[in-house]
Design a protein around this motif. Sequence first.
Motif, PDB file in Angstrom:
ATOM      1  N   ASN A  41       0.864  -1.451  -0.046  1.00  0.00           N
ATOM      2  CA  ASN A  41       0.127  -0.169   0.366  1.00  0.00           C
ATOM      3  C   ASN A  41       0.790   1.238   0.000  1.00  0.00           C
ATOM      4  O   ASN A  41       0.804   2.311  -0.678  1.00  0.00           O
ATOM      5  N   ALA A  42       2.369   1.153   0.730  1.00  0.00           N
ATOM      6  CA  ALA A  42       2.881   2.503   0.640  1.00  0.00           C
ATOM      7  C   ALA A  42       3.335   2.863  -0.115  1.00  0.00           C
ATOM      8  O   ALA A  42       3.633   4.075  -1.328  1.00  0.00           O
ATOM      9  N   ILE A  43       4.013   1.746  -1.208  1.00  0.00           N
ATOM     10  CA  ILE A  43       4.461   1.952  -2.545  1.00  0.00           C
ATOM     11  C   ILE A  43       3.729   1.935  -3.687  1.00  0.00           C
ATOM     12  O   ILE A  43       3.645   2.866  -4.473  1.00  0.00           O
ATOM     13  N   THR A  44       1.511   1.705  -3.386  1.00  0.00           N
ATOM     14  CA  THR A  44       1.296   2.292  -4.368  1.00  0.00           C
ATOM     15  C   THR A  44       1.032   3.836  -4.159  1.00  0.00           C
ATOM     16  O   THR A  44       0.589   4.913  -5.080  1.00  0.00           O
ATOM     17  N   ILE A  45       0.737   4.087  -2.638  1.00  0.00           N
ATOM     18  CA  ILE A  45       0.934   5.789  -2.380  1.00  0.00           C
ATOM     19  C   ILE A  45       1.856   6.460  -3.493  1.00  0.00           C
ATOM     20  O   ILE A  45       1.679   7.721  -3.799  1.00  0.00           O
ATOM     21  N   ALA A  46       2.852   5.992  -3.408  1.00  0.00           N
ATOM     22  CA  ALA A  46       4.817   6.538  -3.632  1.00  0.00           C
ATOM     23  C   ALA A  46       3.843   6.518  -5.748  1.00  0.00           C
ATOM     24  O   ALA A  46       3.906   7.256  -5.985  1.00  0.00           O
ATOM     25  N   HIS A  47       3.992   5.530  -6.106  1.00  0.00           N
ATOM     26  CA  HIS A  47       2.883   4.960  -7.614  1.00  0.00           C
ATOM     27  C   HIS A  47       1.921   5.978  -7.942  1.00  0.00           C
ATOM     28  O   HIS A  47       2.400   6.474  -9.282  1.00  0.00           O
ATOM     29  N   GLU A  48       1.288   6.111  -7.210  1.00  0.00           N
ATOM     30  CA  GLU A  48      -0.001   7.255  -7.848  1.00  0.00           C
ATOM     31  C   GLU A  48       0.170   8.695  -7.380  1.00  0.00           C
ATOM     32  O   GLU A  48      -0.061   9.469  -7.882  1.00  0.00           O
ATOM     33  N   GLY A  49       0.835   9.508  -6.338  1.00  0.00           N
ATOM     34  CA  GLY A  49       1.541  10.687  -6.175  1.00  0.00           C
ATOM     35  C   GLY A  49       2.188  11.112  -6.893  1.00  0.00           C
ATOM     36  O   GLY A  49       2.289  11.846  -7.370  1.00  0.00           O
ATOM     37  N   GLY A  50       3.780   9.503  -7.684  1.00  0.00           N
ATOM     38  CA  GLY A  50       4.052  10.285  -8.663  1.00  0.00           C
ATOM     39  C   GLY A  50       3.760  10.372  -9.666  1.00  0.00           C
ATOM     40  O   GLY A  50       3.710  11.127 -10.989  1.00  0.00           O
ATOM     41  N   HIS A  51       2.014   9.832 -10.220  1.00  0.00           N
ATOM     42  CA  HIS A  51       1.613  10.221 -11.674  1.00  0.00           C
ATOM     43  C   HIS A  51       1.480  11.676 -11.443  1.00  0.00           C
ATOM     44  O   HIS A  51       0.834  12.666 -11.887  1.00  0.00           O
ATOM     45  N   GLY A  52       0.520  12.177  -9.777  1.00  0.00           N
ATOM     46  CA  GLY A  52      -0.234  13.279  -9.677  1.00  0.00           C
ATOM     47  C   GLY A  52       0.595  14.030  -9.988  1.00  0.00           C
ATOM     48  O   GLY A  52       0.365  15.427 -10.466  1.00  0.00           O
ATOM     49  N   LEU A  53       1.602  14.053  -9.414  1.00  0.00           N
ATOM     50  CA  LEU A  53       2.609  15.631  -8.837  1.00  0.00           C
ATOM     51  C   LEU A  53       3.314  15.916 -10.086  1.00  0.00           C
ATOM     52  O   LEU A  53       3.165  16.515 -10.785  1.00  0.00           O
ATOM     53  N   VAL A  54       3.635  15.170 -11.488  1.00  0.00           N
ATOM     54  CA  VAL A  54       4.162  14.456 -12.625  1.00  0.00           C
ATOM     55  C   VAL A  54       3.133  15.189 -13.824  1.00  0.00           C
ATOM     56  O   VAL A  54       3.234  15.894 -14.324  1.00  0.00           O
ATOM     57  N   ALA A  55       1.629  15.378 -13.568  1.00  0.00           N
ATOM     58  CA  ALA A  55       0.656  15.501 -13.872  1.00  0.00           C
ATOM     59  C   ALA A  55       0.589  17.016 -13.826  1.00  0.00           C
ATOM     60  O   ALA A  55       0.474  17.647 -14.741  1.00  0.00           O
ATOM     61  N   LEU A  56       0.875  16.958 -12.240  1.00  0.00           N
ATOM     62  CA  LEU A  56       0.941  18.652 -12.294  1.00  0.00           C
ATOM     63  C   LEU A  56       1.833  19.850 -12.707  1.00  0.00           C
ATOM     64  O   LEU A  56       1.636  20.407 -13.187  1.00  0.00           O
ATOM     65  N   LEU A  57       3.112  18.946 -12.540  1.00  0.00           N
ATOM     66  CA  LEU A  57       4.373  19.854 -13.294  1.00  0.00           C
ATOM     67  C   LEU A  57       4.171  19.953 -14.736  1.00  0.00           C
ATOM     68  O   LEU A  57       4.774  20.811 -14.607  1.00  0.00           O
ATOM     69  N   THR A  58       3.053  19.106 -15.493  1.00  0.00           N
ATOM     70  CA  THR A  58       4.027  18.721 -16.799  1.00  0.00           C
ATOM     71  C   THR A  58       2.243  19.919 -17.710  1.00  0.00           C
ATOM     72  O   THR A  58       1.622  19.782 -18.385  1.00  0.00           O
ATOM     73  N   PRO A 101      -4.355  14.305 -24.818  1.00  0.00           N
ATOM     74  CA  PRO A 101      -4.836  13.166 -25.134  1.00  0.00           C
ATOM     75  C   PRO A 101      -3.050  12.531 -24.921  1.00  0.00           C
ATOM     76  O   PRO A 101      -3.420  10.466 -25.422  1.00  0.00           O
ATOM     77  N   SER A 102      -2.519  12.494 -25.581  1.00  0.00           N
ATOM     78  CA  SER A 102      -0.841  12.433 -25.896  1.00  0.00           C
ATOM     79  C   SER A 102      -0.342  13.257 -25.955  1.00  0.00           C
ATOM     80  O   SER A 102      -0.301  14.661 -25.266  1.00  0.00           O
ATOM     81  N   GLY A 103       1.791  13.537 -25.991  1.00  0.00           N
ATOM     82  CA  GLY A 103       2.028  14.145 -25.784  1.00  0.00           C
ATOM     83  C   GLY A 103       3.250  14.221 -24.826  1.00  0.00           C
ATOM     84  O   GLY A 103       2.725  13.149 -24.445  1.00  0.00           O
ATOM     85  N   ILE A 104       4.235  14.696 -24.880  1.00  0.00           N
ATOM     86  CA  ILE A 104       5.328  14.667 -23.939  1.00  0.00           C
ATOM     87  C   ILE A 104       4.502  14.422 -22.844  1.00  0.00           C
ATOM     88  O   ILE A 104       5.109  13.881 -21.551  1.00  0.00           O
ATOM     89  N   GLY A 105       4.059  15.490 -22.122  1.00  0.00           N
ATOM     90  CA  GLY A 105       2.897  15.594 -20.504  1.00  0.00           C
ATOM     91  C   GLY A 105       2.198  14.066 -20.346  1.00  0.00           C
ATOM     92  O   GLY A 105       2.218  14.222 -19.185  1.00  0.00           O
ATOM     93  N   MET A 106       1.506  13.825 -21.639  1.00  0.00           N
ATOM     94  CA  MET A 106       0.969  12.590 -20.470  1.00  0.00           C
ATOM     95  C   MET A 106       2.019  11.266 -20.597  1.00  0.00           C
ATOM     96  O   MET A 106       1.736   9.986 -19.856  1.00  0.00           O
ATOM     97  N   ILE A 107       3.048  11.290 -21.763  1.00  0.00           N
ATOM     98  CA  ILE A 107       3.841  10.887 -22.018  1.00  0.00           C
ATOM     99  C   ILE A 107       4.919  10.480 -20.565  1.00  0.00           C
ATOM    100  O   ILE A 107       4.811   9.457 -19.573  1.00  0.00           O
ATOM    101  N   LEU A 108       5.523  11.344 -19.784  1.00  0.00           N
ATOM    102  CA  LEU A 108       5.761  11.776 -18.749  1.00  0.00           C
ATOM    103  C   LEU A 108       4.974  11.275 -17.567  1.00  0.00           C
ATOM    104  O   LEU A 108       5.239  10.871 -15.685  1.00  0.00           O
ATOM    105  N   THR A 109       3.647  11.765 -17.361  1.00  0.00           N
ATOM    106  CA  THR A 109       2.493  11.223 -16.443  1.00  0.00           C
ATOM    107  C   THR A 109       2.645  10.209 -16.239  1.00  0.00           C
ATOM    108  O   THR A 109       2.669   8.715 -14.959  1.00  0.00           O
ATOM    109  N   ALA A 110       2.472   8.919 -17.598  1.00  0.00           N
ATOM    110  CA  ALA A 110       2.288   7.804 -17.200  1.00  0.00           C
ATOM    111  C   ALA A 110       3.896   6.825 -17.337  1.00  0.00           C
ATOM    112  O   ALA A 110       3.391   5.908 -16.096  1.00  0.00           O
ATOM    113  N   ALA A 111       4.522   7.938 -17.443  1.00  0.00           N
ATOM    114  CA  ALA A 111       5.932   6.900 -16.814  1.00  0.00           C
ATOM    115  C   ALA A 111       6.652   7.047 -15.068  1.00  0.00           C
ATOM    116  O   ALA A 111       7.280   6.712 -14.688  1.00  0.00           O
ATOM    117  N   ALA A 112       5.402   8.040 -14.887  1.00  0.00           N
ATOM    118  CA  ALA A 112       5.746   8.482 -13.958  1.00  0.00           C
ATOM    119  C   ALA A 112       6.175   7.562 -12.352  1.00  0.00           C
ATOM    120  O   ALA A 112       5.687   7.073 -10.723  1.00  0.00           O
TER     121      ALA A 112
END
Length: 244
Positions: free
Chosen positions: A54-71, A94-105
């Motif tokens: 569960n703690a890893i999931t918090i970091a995983h989804e937090g990574g998606h969220g943070l990068v989404a905001l940053l992009t 739905p595409s582009g660098i922002g979506m790619i970085l968000t998915a990879a985070a």
Amino acid sequence: MDQGLETAADASLTDLWDRILGTQAAPETWLVIATGVVALAVVVPHGVWRLARNAITIAHEGGHGLVALLTGRRLDGIRLHSDTSGLTVSRGRPSGIGMILTAAAGYTAPPLLGLGGAALLGSRRITALLWIATALLVAMLVMIRNAYGVLTVVLTGGAFLLVSWLAGSEVQAAFAYAVVWFLLLGGVRPAFELQSKRRRGGAGDSDADQLSRLTHVPAGLWLFFFHAVSLCSLMGGARWLLAV
């Protein structure tokens, strides 16, 4: 009188700032190794890992969220589920660098957070690590959209807050090193789990498959990228942690 109170307040703020950003004594080598062994004992057995993930999931989804905001994407919310899965919803192209970085985070966030934590511990900033982690959890809490997710983040953030405020220096060091070891070691296992699921024909909408559709790069190469980031973070982080 007012000037005296203002001076006292400034002094207290300065002391707090120094406490957060200052350095602490390096722990004994045995404690660093012991916390690594404890983290490994949490990551390897399936039963314990099932809960700790569960703690890893918090970091995983937090990574998606943070990068989404940053992009520049709009973050609608994050959900954490009792089966240790999660979902982060953001709006934007739905595409582009922002979506790619968000998915990879997602898969890269836990090991990279562990690497950053190891850098802080390597510079003996134990308290700073605890406060930064607490701040990130509080920020994430605002975006949680389900009860289980709120409970998980509140309990995790509460643990960091209690340790940073009430525990002695040795307990803080042990907790901080255990957390960072867990992020580094626990950041390795999810990519192998995803690889196993894909081998059995499952996880067709995984981050690797989404990235494949976004970039036209085979999902297997994205999976290799997740492995490379997690293993390199573990090796680099271990060097910092053990350099006491």
